[in-house]
Design a protein around this motif. Structure first.
Motif, PDB file in Angstrom:
ATOM      1  N   HIS A   1      40.297  16.993 -79.588  1.00  0.00           N
ATOM      2  CA  HIS A   1      38.928  16.794 -79.103  1.00  0.00           C
ATOM      3  C   HIS A   1      38.112  15.889 -80.020  1.00  0.00           C
ATOM      4  O   HIS A   1      36.884  15.892 -79.952  1.00  0.00           O
ATOM      5  CB  HIS A   1      38.220  18.148 -78.961  1.00  0.00           C
ATOM      6  CG  HIS A   1      38.917  19.104 -78.060  1.00  0.00           C
ATOM      7  ND1 HIS A   1      39.115  18.853 -76.713  1.00  0.00           N
ATOM      8  CD2 HIS A   1      39.501  20.305 -78.311  1.00  0.00           C
ATOM      9  CE1 HIS A   1      39.777  19.864 -76.170  1.00  0.00           C
ATOM     10  NE2 HIS A   1      40.035  20.752 -77.117  1.00  0.00           N
TER      11      HIS A   1
ATOM     12  N   SER B   1      28.730  11.904 -72.636  1.00  0.00           N
ATOM     13  CA  SER B   1      28.082  10.903 -71.783  1.00  0.00           C
ATOM     14  C   SER B   1      27.038  10.088 -72.539  1.00  0.00           C
ATOM     15  O   SER B   1      27.001   8.856 -72.452  1.00  0.00           O
ATOM     16  CB  SER B   1      27.441  11.588 -70.574  1.00  0.00           C
ATOM     17  OG  SER B   1      26.751  10.657 -69.771  1.00  0.00           O
TER      18      SER B   1
ATOM     19  N   THR C   1      29.962  16.015 -72.009  1.00  0.00           N
ATOM     20  CA  THR C   1      29.288  16.195 -73.298  1.00  0.00           C
ATOM     21  C   THR C   1      29.219  14.899 -74.097  1.00  0.00           C
ATOM     22  O   THR C   1      28.393  14.785 -75.005  1.00  0.00           O
ATOM     23  CB  THR C   1      30.007  17.269 -74.139  1.00  0.00           C
ATOM     24  OG1 THR C   1      31.380  16.902 -74.289  1.00  0.00           O
ATOM     25  CG2 THR C   1      29.926  18.629 -73.469  1.00  0.00           C
TER      26      THR C   1
ATOM     27  N   CYS D   1      35.115  10.231 -69.476  1.00  0.00           N
ATOM     28  CA  CYS D   1      35.176  11.154 -70.611  1.00  0.00           C
ATOM     29  C   CYS D   1      34.557  12.462 -70.171  1.00  0.00           C
ATOM     30  O   CYS D   1      34.169  12.610 -69.002  1.00  0.00           O
ATOM     31  CB  CYS D   1      34.431  10.570 -71.816  1.00  0.00           C
ATOM     32  SG  CYS D   1      32.667  10.252 -71.519  1.00  0.00           S
ATOM     33  N   SER D   2      34.462  13.415 -71.068  1.00  0.00           N
ATOM     34  CA  SER D   2      33.793  14.659 -70.708  1.00  0.00           C
ATOM     35  C   SER D   2      32.287  14.445 -70.668  1.00  0.00           C
ATOM     36  O   SER D   2      31.757  13.546 -71.334  1.00  0.00           O
ATOM     37  CB  SER D   2      34.130  15.766 -71.718  1.00  0.00           C
ATOM     38  OG  SER D   2      33.530  15.486 -72.970  1.00  0.00           O
TER      39      SER D   2
ATOM     40  N   ASP E   1      32.550  12.074 -65.432  1.00  0.00           N
ATOM     41  CA  ASP E   1      32.990  13.276 -66.144  1.00  0.00           C
ATOM     42  C   ASP E   1      34.320  13.709 -65.532  1.00  0.00           C
ATOM     43  O   ASP E   1      34.363  14.180 -64.401  1.00  0.00           O
ATOM     44  CB  ASP E   1      31.941  14.371 -66.001  1.00  0.00           C
ATOM     45  CG  ASP E   1      32.297  15.645 -66.765  1.00  0.00           C
ATOM     46  OD1 ASP E   1      33.463  15.787 -67.203  1.00  0.00           O
ATOM     47  OD2 ASP E   1      31.417  16.513 -66.908  1.00  0.00           O
ATOM     48  N   TYR E   2      35.403  13.542 -66.307  1.00  0.00           N
ATOM     49  CA  TYR E   2      36.727  13.817 -65.747  1.00  0.00           C
ATOM     50  C   TYR E   2      36.923  15.300 -65.437  1.00  0.00           C
ATOM     51  O   TYR E   2      37.816  15.669 -64.658  1.00  0.00           O
ATOM     52  CB  TYR E   2      37.819  13.334 -66.702  1.00  0.00           C
ATOM     53  CG  TYR E   2      38.020  14.184 -67.940  1.00  0.00           C
ATOM     54  CD1 TYR E   2      38.867  15.294 -67.935  1.00  0.00           C
ATOM     55  CD2 TYR E   2      37.343  13.891 -69.123  1.00  0.00           C
ATOM     56  CE1 TYR E   2      39.032  16.077 -69.065  1.00  0.00           C
ATOM     57  CE2 TYR E   2      37.513  14.668 -70.254  1.00  0.00           C
ATOM     58  CZ  TYR E   2      38.352  15.760 -70.218  1.00  0.00           C
ATOM     59  OH  TYR E   2      38.510  16.538 -71.335  1.00  0.00           O
ATOM     60  N   THR E   3      36.082  16.182 -66.006  1.00  0.00           N
ATOM     61  CA  THR E   3      36.215  17.607 -65.703  1.00  0.00           C
ATOM     62  C   THR E   3      35.645  17.942 -64.332  1.00  0.00           C
ATOM     63  O   THR E   3      35.904  19.035 -63.801  1.00  0.00           O
ATOM     64  CB  THR E   3      35.505  18.462 -66.768  1.00  0.00           C
ATOM     65  OG1 THR E   3      34.083  18.259 -66.689  1.00  0.00           O
ATOM     66  CG2 THR E   3      35.996  18.111 -68.170  1.00  0.00           C
TER      67      THR E   3
END
Length: 353
Positions: free
Chosen positions: A324, A201, A199, A196-197, A214-216
Motif C-alpha cells: 500500500h 484521489s 483515498t 487508484c484508490s 476509484d478502482y474499488t
C-alpha cells in the motif's frame, strides 16, 4: 620484533541479504568498501529507495511464468546481488582515471537497475550509465524519488507520441512509477485519467490528473471512455482486458506483466495495429537529466510515503511488502548512524514535496 600493525581495509555498512525470503532476511553488515575502476564513479550514498523491484527480488515474488528467467538475474538458490537498491542520490567520492564528466564533490542521482547496490554507504557507477547531476533545489531524499519511478515512466512514454489533447490513463497512479507517469504525461499536454484508490484521489489530482477512477468502486474498462495510451503499473490490465478501451493506433505500456503478456506483446501489436510494449528499454542519463530539469523548473514533484534510516531497513521492507505504499519509500543512508525508527513515522500522510 616484527610489527603486527596493519592498516585495516576500508569498509562500509550495507543492507545485505544472503537468502530469499521476507524482510527479516535483510540485515546490516560491515563489508568491503568498493573502489572505482578506470571508468567508474564512486558515490557516497545519501539516500536510496525501497521499491517494488526490491520486494520482488528479495522474495523472488515475480509475475507468473517469469521465475526461470528471473533466476538467471537474481539467483537460483541464493541471491546473486546481495545488496538491493536500484537507485541512489549522493556525493561523488572518487572517480576512475578515465572519467571526465564528474569530479569529487559533485552531487548526483543514478539508476543502478539490475546491478543493484544502492542500500549501502558507497556504490560504483559506470560513467556511461544513467547518472546525472542532482536537482539543485532538492535535498538528497527528495531527489532520489525522481530516479526509479521517473526513469521507468519516462522510458515507457518515450515509446509513444503524447501531445496536447492525447488521452492517457495510468493504472496504479499512486505508486512510484504511477505518480511519475501522471506528471510526465501531463507535462506533455495530455488529458490524464488516474486509476487508484479513492483515498489517493487528492494526491494524484495535485500531480495533474484530470480525472480519477476509484478502482474499488469502478472498473475503468467498463465505461465507454477510450484512450490513446494506457500505462499499466499494476499488472492487471492485459491487452485482452483493455483492447476495447484503446483508440485505433493507441498503445498499451505494460510496466508490469507476466510471461504470457510479454510473449504475446509483439503479435498483439502486429495484429491489432496498437503498440503493446512490456519493455522499458535502456536506462539513459538523458532521461534522468530531463527529470532533473523538470524538477528544477518546479514542474515535477517528489512523492514520499515514508523515510527510514538504513538501520531500520527491515521495517522499510515490511512497509513495501504490505502493498500500500504511496509514491516512494526512502532509505536514508547516514554513515555511522544509529537507529532512527522514528523517521519512519515522520510523514504521517504521504505528500508531494
Amino acid at each position: 620484533m616484527k610489527s603486527t600493525n596493519r592498516t585495516a581495509a576500508p569498509s562500509m555498512r550495507a543492507a545485505v541479504y544472503r537468502r530469499f525470503g521476507g524482510p527479516e532476511t535483510v540485515h546490516i553488515e560491515q563489508i568491503a568498501k568498493p573502489s572505482p575502476r578506470r571508468d567508474e564513479i564512486l558515490i557516497k550514498v545519501q539516500a536510496s529507495t525501497v521499491s517494488a523491484a526490491d520486494h520482488r527480488s528479495r522474495g523472488r515474488d515475480v509475475p507468473r511464468g517469469l521465475g526461470a528467467l528471473a533466476a538467471l538475474s537474481i539467483g537460483i538458490f541464493r541471491p546473486r546481488k546481495r545488496i538491493l537498491g536500484m537507485d541512489v542520490a549522493g556525493i561523488v567520492e572518487a572517480v576512475g582515471v578515465d572519467v571526465t564528466g564528474f569530479v569529487p564533490g559533485d552531487e548526483v542521482i543514478a539508476m543502478l537497475g539490475a546491478r543493484f547496490g544502492g542500500h549501502a554507504e558507497y556504490v560504483c557507477v559506470p560513467q556511461g550509465g544513467a547518472i546525472a547531476a542532482k536537482p539543485r533545489n532538492l535535498g538528497f531524499e527528495e531527489a532520489v524519488t525522481l530516479v526509479f519511478g521517473g526513469i521507468t515512466a519516462r522510458g515507457f512514454l518515450n515509446q509513444v507520441t503524447v501531445t496536447a489533447g492525447s488521452r492517457v490513463l495510468v493504472n496504479g497512479a499512486s505508486g512510484a512509477v504511477g505518480t511519475a507517469a501522471v506528471q510526465l504525461a501531463k507535462q506533455l499536454g495530455a488529458h490524464v485519467t488516474a486509476v487508484c484508490s479513492g483515498t489517493n484521489s487528492d494526491l494524484v489530482t495535485s500531480l495533474g490528473a484530470d480525472r480519477v477512477i476509484d478502482y474499488t468502486l469502478d472498473d475503468f474498462t467498463a465505461d465507454r471512455a477510450t484512450y490513446d495510451v494506457i500505462v499499466d503499473c499494476v499488472g492487471n490490465a492485459p491487452f485482452e482486458r483493455v483492447e476495447a478501451s484503446l483508440n485505433p493506433g493507441g498503445a498499451l505500456l505494460l510496466v508490469i506483466s507476466d510471461l504470457a503478456g510479454i510473449l504475446r506483446a509483439s503479435r498483439q501489436s502486429r495484429v491489432s495495429g496498437r503498440l503493446v510494449s512490456a519493455s522499458v528499454g535502456k536506462y539513459r542519463s538523458e532521461d534522468l537529466a530531463h527529470l532533473v530539469a523538470l524538477a528544477e523548473a518546479g514542474r515535477y514533484r517528489p512523492v514520499i510515503d515514508r523515510v527510514y534510516a538504513l538501520s531500520d531497513v527491515v521495517e522499510a521492507h515490511r512497509h513495501v511488502d504490505a502493498g500500500h505504499k504511496i509514491g516512494n519509500v526512502v532509505l536514508r543512508i547516514e554513515a555511522g548512524a544509529g537507529s532512527h525508527a522514528a523517521l519512519a513515522r515522520e510523514s504521517a500522510t504521504p505528500s508531494p514535496v
